[in-house]
Each structure stands twice: as structure tokens, then as C-alpha cells.
Design an enzyme around this catalytic site. Structure first.
Site, mmCIF file in Angstrom:
data_model
loop_
_atom_site.group_PDB
_atom_site.id
_atom_site.type_symbol
_atom_site.label_atom_id
_atom_site.label_comp_id
_atom_site.label_asym_id
_atom_site.label_seq_id
_atom_site.Cartn_x
_atom_site.Cartn_y
_atom_site.Cartn_z
ATOM 1 N N TYR A 183 0.866 -1.174 0.000
ATOM 2 C CA TYR A 183 0.000 0.000 0.000
ATOM 3 C C TYR A 183 0.908 1.229 0.000
ATOM 4 O O TYR A 183 1.563 1.537 0.981
ATOM 5 C CB TYR A 183 -0.897 0.040 1.235
ATOM 6 C CG TYR A 183 -1.917 -1.068 1.327
ATOM 7 C CD1 TYR A 183 -2.274 -1.831 0.220
ATOM 8 C CD2 TYR A 183 -2.547 -1.343 2.533
ATOM 9 C CE1 TYR A 183 -3.216 -2.838 0.321
ATOM 10 C CE2 TYR A 183 -3.500 -2.345 2.640
ATOM 11 C CZ TYR A 183 -3.827 -3.095 1.541
ATOM 12 O OH TYR A 183 -4.769 -4.097 1.645
ATOM 13 N N GLY B 107 -15.829 -0.837 -1.280
ATOM 14 C CA GLY B 107 -14.520 -0.457 -1.795
ATOM 15 C C GLY B 107 -14.554 0.807 -2.622
ATOM 16 O O GLY B 107 -15.097 1.833 -2.216
ATOM 17 N N PHE B 108 -13.978 0.734 -3.831
ATOM 18 C CA PHE B 108 -13.852 1.916 -4.682
ATOM 19 C C PHE B 108 -15.191 2.361 -5.267
ATOM 20 O O PHE B 108 -15.320 3.475 -5.762
ATOM 21 C CB PHE B 108 -12.852 1.651 -5.806
ATOM 22 C CG PHE B 108 -11.468 1.335 -5.310
ATOM 23 C CD1 PHE B 108 -10.727 2.284 -4.617
ATOM 24 C CD2 PHE B 108 -10.917 0.077 -5.502
ATOM 25 C CE1 PHE B 108 -9.467 2.003 -4.147
ATOM 26 C CE2 PHE B 108 -9.641 -0.218 -5.042
ATOM 27 C CZ PHE B 108 -8.914 0.746 -4.351
ATOM 28 N N THR B 109 -16.202 1.470 -5.212
ATOM 29 C CA THR B 109 -17.557 1.827 -5.639
ATOM 30 C C THR B 109 -18.491 1.523 -4.471
ATOM 31 O O THR B 109 -19.029 0.429 -4.376
ATOM 32 C CB THR B 109 -17.989 1.028 -6.889
ATOM 33 O OG1 THR B 109 -17.832 -0.379 -6.637
ATOM 34 C CG2 THR B 109 -17.160 1.411 -8.084
ATOM 35 N N LEU C 125 -21.288 0.840 -1.679
ATOM 36 C CA LEU C 125 -22.594 0.216 -1.810
ATOM 37 C C LEU C 125 -23.689 1.258 -1.994
ATOM 38 O O LEU C 125 -23.739 2.258 -1.276
ATOM 39 C CB LEU C 125 -22.905 -0.611 -0.558
ATOM 40 C CG LEU C 125 -22.050 -1.857 -0.319
ATOM 41 C CD1 LEU C 125 -22.363 -2.444 1.047
ATOM 42 C CD2 LEU C 125 -22.311 -2.889 -1.410
ATOM 43 N N LEU D 38 -17.719 -2.333 2.576
ATOM 44 C CA LEU D 38 -18.656 -1.267 2.219
ATOM 45 C C LEU D 38 -18.645 -0.985 0.717
ATOM 46 O O LEU D 38 -19.120 0.049 0.262
ATOM 47 C CB LEU D 38 -18.311 0.015 2.997
ATOM 48 C CG LEU D 38 -18.424 -0.113 4.518
ATOM 49 C CD1 LEU D 38 -17.983 1.172 5.198
ATOM 50 C CD2 LEU D 38 -19.852 -0.473 4.922
#
Length: 293
Positions: free
Chosen positions: A63, A217-219, A221, A215
Site C-alpha cells: 500500500y 470499496g472503490f464503488t 454500496l 462497504l
């Protein structure tokens, strides 16, 4: 005052950790690459998490790369007793931010030593081997060679527990024939539930399941049904999504990530939210409804 103890605890390797933890991935720059815009804000989030009772933090030296672990060390070292830091190996970042497999003996050994150095540790609590046969999801392929290398590093005393990430049930079975597997970390959330049966199987064996992107991630919910439920309960959609995971199975450990103290507090408050069975039944129908933002 938020009481995350209400979410309970579960065994993770040689430790007993609280089921609501923290994932440090978002502390790096955009695309999990480079430094954050505000390093002091990242440090504040980590310190707030630990002060709130979090004792399970998920990270990786890829990361950034290196950035997240360096921030973690700056914020929390010397680490308080009982804090479990979980990292992962098996990938390297390209100069363009790409995610590339790093499965050779030399790469895996270097990754363990890099994590130790950047975190300021003499032994890593748990190391997840991240399968890279596909970066988009689990794909079949033998993990025997890399996992044997990791087990050797464990025998040297550099690693306490070994986990697997982005893997199939077949790979988990193979892994358990090589060494003890303390956790599995796969994509799973309210809208993506391919691992339903796997979670049950792992719970039966006393193995922790740690969903990444709990939740979205990058998109994040998004579901009208989720929003409606949240409004009825006086909670946020993300709190409801986390509470659903906590009630899904006792072996699920959550590591929602954020770079905001406000969002961190919101996430941790999910520990105090109990969903009625009728609400759970409604949420169980969300599978497949999620639409990226």
C-alpha cells in the site's frame, strides 16, 4: 461514547481480537499509490481508532508502496499491548501503480522483511498470502510453492500466523494441508455474497473470515432498499451494511477503511446497532442490486 466491545471478539491466530477493526489501505494516496494529501490526518485516524478500542489493524507494505506502514509506525509505535497488526504479501506495485504478482522465494522473503522494517516489528502477528492468479477475484492455481516459503519464514520466528487472501475453497484446502490457516480475506459484502457457503465452513473450523471492501470499496454500496432500512433505523447505510456483516456469522472480522476521523467514528458505531430479523430478511434480498456510483 462508542463501545465497539458490543460487537464481540473472535480468535485470530494466537490473539483474541475485537470483531470491528480497521483497514489502513485508504491512508495511502489515490489508487492506494503514493503519499496521502494530509499525512497528519492519516495519523489522527489511526490514533483515534486505537483510542476507540480497535485492536486489529489490516495493512500491507504494497500500500503506497511502503507509505501506509510508515504512517502506521509513526502514529502508533511503540504499539500498545494487545494490538494485532495483519499484513499481506504476494504483490508488488509497478511504477505506474499497477498490481503485479510477487511469488518468488526472494520476493516473498523480502516482503516479510520489508513489513518488519517499516512497521518496526521483530515478528509479524499475521501475514496473508495474496493470490495473484487474477487481481479481479479468486482464480484457481497452486499456492504450494509460495505458501511453503511463508511457512518457512514462520518456522524462523518471523511470522506468527498465516492467512490467505483472494482465494478459492480449493486453495484454502491446499493451504491447510501445508500449514495452519488462521484467516481468509476475500471480497464479501451485502451485495457480493459468493462466499456464503465458505463462511459457514470456515466458522465450523474456527477460522476467521475477513471481508475486504465490506462497504463496496472503490464503488461504495448503493441500494434504495439499504437506504430505506437505514432511514427506518435512524442509522447510515454504511452502518447498516456493517451491522449486517457482524450478524451474518460470528467468525467475521471487519476492517472497514477510511481516511476520515468522522467516517471512522460512524463505522465504529455500527458495533452498537442490532438489526431485527425482519430487517435482515429485507437486506438479504439486496444481492445483485448494487450499482456502482
Amino acid at each position: 461514547m462508542i463501545d465497539i466491545n458490543k460487537a464481540g471478539t473472535y480468535t485470530l491466530g494466537s490473539r483474541r481480537v475485537k470483531r470491528l477493526g480497521y483497514g489502513a489501505m485508504q491512508l495511502a494516496g489515490p489508487g492506494v499509490f503514493g503519499p496521502p494529501k494530509d499525512r497528519s490526518a492519516a495519523i489522527a485516524v489511526l490514533r483515534e481508532a486505537v483510542e476507540s478500542g480497535v485492536n486489529h489493524i489490516d495493512t500491507s507494505d504494497f500500500y503506497g508502496p511502503h507509505i501506509t506502514n510508515q504512517i502506521l509506525r509513526e502514529a502508533l509505535h511503540p504499539y500498545r499491548d494487545g494490538l494485532t497488526i495483519v499484513t499481506k504479501i504476494g504483490a508488488l506495485r509497478g511504477a505506474d501503480g499497477s498490481w503485479n504478482p510477487a511469488f518468488s522465494r526472494e520476493q516473498l522473503t523480502q516482503a516479510v522483511h520489508d513489513n518488519l522494517r517499516h512497521l518496526g516489528l521483530e515478528v509479524l502477528d499475521v501475514v496473508n498470502l495474496r493470490s495473484m492468479f487474477s487481481i479481479h477475484g479468486p482464480a484457481e492455481g497452486s499456492l504450494e510453492e509460495p505458501l511453503t516459503v511463508l511457512a518457512g519464514l514462520q518456522q524462523q520466528g518471523l511470522v506468527r500466523g498465516i492467512g490467505l487472501s483472494n482465494v478459492t475453497p480449493t486453495q484454502i484446502a491446499q493451504g491447510r494441508s501445508i500449514c495452519s490457516i488462521v484467516c481468509v480475506q476475500n471480497l464479501y459484502n451485502l451485495a457480493h455474497r459468493a462466499d456464503d457457503a465458505l463462511i459457514v465452513d470456515l466458522a465450523r473450523e474456527g477460522i476467521a473470515y475477513v471481508p475486504f471492501f465490506p462497504l463496496g470499496g472503490f464503488t461504495p454500496l448503493q441500494s434504495a432498499r439499504l437506504s430505506e432500512v437505514a432511514t427506518e433505523l435512524g442509522a447510515t447505510p454504511m452502518q447498516v451494511a456493517l451491522a449486517w456483516l457482524l450478524q451474518r456469522s460470528p467468525n467475521i472480522l471487519l476492517i472497514p477503511g477510511t481516511s476520515s476521523v468522522g467516517h471512522l467514528r460512524e463505522n465504529l458505531a455500527a458495533a452498537q446497532l442490532t438489526l431485527p430479523s425482519s430487517t435482515v430478511a429485507v437486506l438479504d434480498q439486496i444481492v445483485g442490486e448494487h450499482k456502482p456510483a
